[in-house]
Write a protein that holds these residues in place. Sequence first.
Motif, mmCIF file in Angstrom:
data_model
loop_
_atom_site.group_PDB
_atom_site.id
_atom_site.type_symbol
_atom_site.label_atom_id
_atom_site.label_comp_id
_atom_site.label_asym_id
_atom_site.label_seq_id
_atom_site.Cartn_x
_atom_site.Cartn_y
_atom_site.Cartn_z
ATOM 1 N N ALA A 64 -34.274 -53.496 12.133
ATOM 2 C CA ALA A 64 -34.042 -53.976 10.823
ATOM 3 C C ALA A 64 -34.747 -53.339 9.594
ATOM 4 O O ALA A 64 -34.049 -52.709 8.733
ATOM 5 C CB ALA A 64 -33.891 -55.517 10.696
ATOM 6 N N VAL A 65 -35.961 -53.149 10.011
ATOM 7 C CA VAL A 65 -36.807 -52.494 8.959
ATOM 8 C C VAL A 65 -36.737 -50.965 9.037
ATOM 9 O O VAL A 65 -37.038 -50.226 8.271
ATOM 10 C CB VAL A 65 -38.545 -52.748 9.209
ATOM 11 N N THR A 66 -36.295 -50.355 10.096
ATOM 12 C CA THR A 66 -36.090 -48.935 10.520
ATOM 13 C C THR A 66 -34.931 -48.375 9.912
ATOM 14 O O THR A 66 -34.592 -47.533 9.381
ATOM 15 C CB THR A 66 -36.372 -48.507 11.815
ATOM 16 N N HIS A 67 -33.704 -49.089 10.470
ATOM 17 C CA HIS A 67 -32.346 -48.545 10.338
ATOM 18 C C HIS A 67 -31.612 -49.544 9.142
ATOM 19 O O HIS A 67 -30.614 -48.992 8.842
ATOM 20 C CB HIS A 67 -31.565 -48.554 11.699
ATOM 21 N N GLY A 68 -31.863 -50.671 9.052
ATOM 22 C CA GLY A 68 -31.178 -51.372 8.164
ATOM 23 C C GLY A 68 -31.912 -51.924 6.939
ATOM 24 O O GLY A 68 -31.491 -52.658 6.053
ATOM 25 N N ARG A 69 -33.012 -51.148 6.519
ATOM 26 C CA ARG A 69 -33.916 -51.449 5.331
ATOM 27 C C ARG A 69 -32.924 -50.915 4.081
ATOM 28 O O ARG A 69 -32.572 -49.647 4.002
ATOM 29 C CB ARG A 69 -35.097 -50.626 5.330
ATOM 30 N N VAL A 70 -32.770 -51.748 3.212
ATOM 31 C CA VAL A 70 -32.360 -51.587 1.949
ATOM 32 C C VAL A 70 -33.714 -51.693 0.944
ATOM 33 O O VAL A 70 -34.149 -52.849 1.028
ATOM 34 C CB VAL A 70 -31.249 -52.245 1.436
ATOM 35 N N PRO A 71 -34.144 -50.689 0.196
ATOM 36 C CA PRO A 71 -35.421 -50.934 -0.688
ATOM 37 C C PRO A 71 -35.075 -52.327 -1.409
ATOM 38 O O PRO A 71 -33.903 -52.399 -2.079
ATOM 39 C CB PRO A 71 -35.327 -49.712 -1.721
ATOM 40 N N GLY A 72 -36.092 -52.869 -1.537
ATOM 41 C CA GLY A 72 -36.026 -54.145 -2.259
ATOM 42 C C GLY A 72 -35.508 -55.477 -1.472
ATOM 43 O O GLY A 72 -35.417 -56.549 -2.235
ATOM 44 N N ARG A 73 -34.963 -55.101 -0.463
ATOM 45 C CA ARG A 73 -34.409 -56.341 0.098
ATOM 46 C C ARG A 73 -34.958 -56.682 1.588
ATOM 47 O O ARG A 73 -35.565 -55.801 2.132
ATOM 48 C CB ARG A 73 -32.868 -55.929 0.618
ATOM 49 N N ASP A 74 -35.134 -58.068 1.765
ATOM 50 C CA ASP A 74 -35.855 -58.492 3.001
ATOM 51 C C ASP A 74 -35.040 -58.587 4.122
ATOM 52 O O ASP A 74 -33.523 -58.229 3.921
ATOM 53 C CB ASP A 74 -36.239 -59.993 2.736
ATOM 54 N N PHE A 75 -35.439 -58.847 5.223
ATOM 55 C CA PHE A 75 -34.480 -58.923 6.650
ATOM 56 C C PHE A 75 -34.676 -60.607 6.860
ATOM 57 O O PHE A 75 -35.692 -61.310 6.399
ATOM 58 C CB PHE A 75 -34.841 -58.030 7.442
ATOM 59 N N GLU A 76 -33.754 -61.126 7.479
ATOM 60 C CA GLU A 76 -33.964 -62.514 7.947
ATOM 61 C C GLU A 76 -34.136 -62.722 9.228
ATOM 62 O O GLU A 76 -33.407 -62.097 10.184
ATOM 63 C CB GLU A 76 -32.589 -63.148 7.360
ATOM 64 N N LEU A 77 -34.951 -63.455 9.888
ATOM 65 C CA LEU A 77 -35.096 -63.896 11.206
ATOM 66 C C LEU A 77 -34.849 -65.382 11.429
ATOM 67 O O LEU A 77 -35.014 -66.332 10.507
ATOM 68 C CB LEU A 77 -36.620 -63.646 11.756
ATOM 69 N N ARG A 78 -33.833 -65.520 12.534
ATOM 70 C CA ARG A 78 -33.477 -66.963 12.695
ATOM 71 C C ARG A 78 -33.795 -67.342 14.264
ATOM 72 O O ARG A 78 -33.412 -66.336 15.001
ATOM 73 C CB ARG A 78 -32.212 -67.203 12.244
ATOM 74 N N VAL A 79 -34.502 -68.365 14.259
ATOM 75 C CA VAL A 79 -34.894 -68.510 15.920
ATOM 76 C C VAL A 79 -34.498 -70.246 16.014
ATOM 77 O O VAL A 79 -34.868 -70.789 15.215
ATOM 78 C CB VAL A 79 -36.138 -68.340 16.211
ATOM 79 N N CYS A 80 -33.630 -70.199 17.070
ATOM 80 C CA CYS A 80 -33.345 -71.728 17.299
ATOM 81 C C CYS A 80 -33.151 -71.974 18.884
ATOM 82 O O CYS A 80 -32.987 -71.104 19.517
ATOM 83 C CB CYS A 80 -32.159 -72.187 16.583
ATOM 84 N N LEU A 81 -33.249 -73.171 19.174
ATOM 85 C CA LEU A 81 -33.024 -73.637 20.491
ATOM 86 C C LEU A 81 -31.778 -73.895 20.631
ATOM 87 O O LEU A 81 -31.129 -74.858 19.962
ATOM 88 C CB LEU A 81 -34.137 -74.704 20.952
ATOM 89 N N VAL A 82 -31.200 -73.292 21.896
ATOM 90 C CA VAL A 82 -29.879 -73.739 22.286
ATOM 91 C C VAL A 82 -29.885 -73.890 23.633
ATOM 92 O O VAL A 82 -30.762 -73.775 24.501
ATOM 93 C CB VAL A 82 -28.786 -72.632 21.985
#
Length: 156
Positions: A64-82
Amino acid sequence: MNSEISTHEAFSESELVLRLSSTRCGARLARHLAVRQLHVWGVPYDSTASENVAAVVAELAANAVTHGRVPGRDFELRVCLVPGAVRVAVSDTRTERRPPEPGELAAPEAEAESGRGLLLVQALSRAWGVLPRVPGKTVWAEVPRVPFAEVLTGVR
């Protein structure tokens, strides 16, 4: 509060949602916080499940930070138990770069210095994929809480 975390939302007791800066430090923090949250949920730090989730989060966040980075934009992490697994989802806002789908992965040349990350995600996950998002995309994976060998043999 750490400046790397822009927001933190919990939608349930078994879900962690973080927005992190699209930097190497943000990716490293994603892995650390995911493993810590698993421990809070009862998945010990030294367990196979915790180590596998750490590897998957590290790879998806690094992508996400290497290939999906857009300057000024964050990335989101979502972790959940299924049931039987930990679902990890990493979203970025880049729309023009899309990772290959699970059936499209090919092993890189032996001398290649990159191209193995999603193969690792595939090996550690019972399922994974890519979903469109406005803007961007989400790459998700479900990591078994019990290693495959234990499921097949019944040994723990």
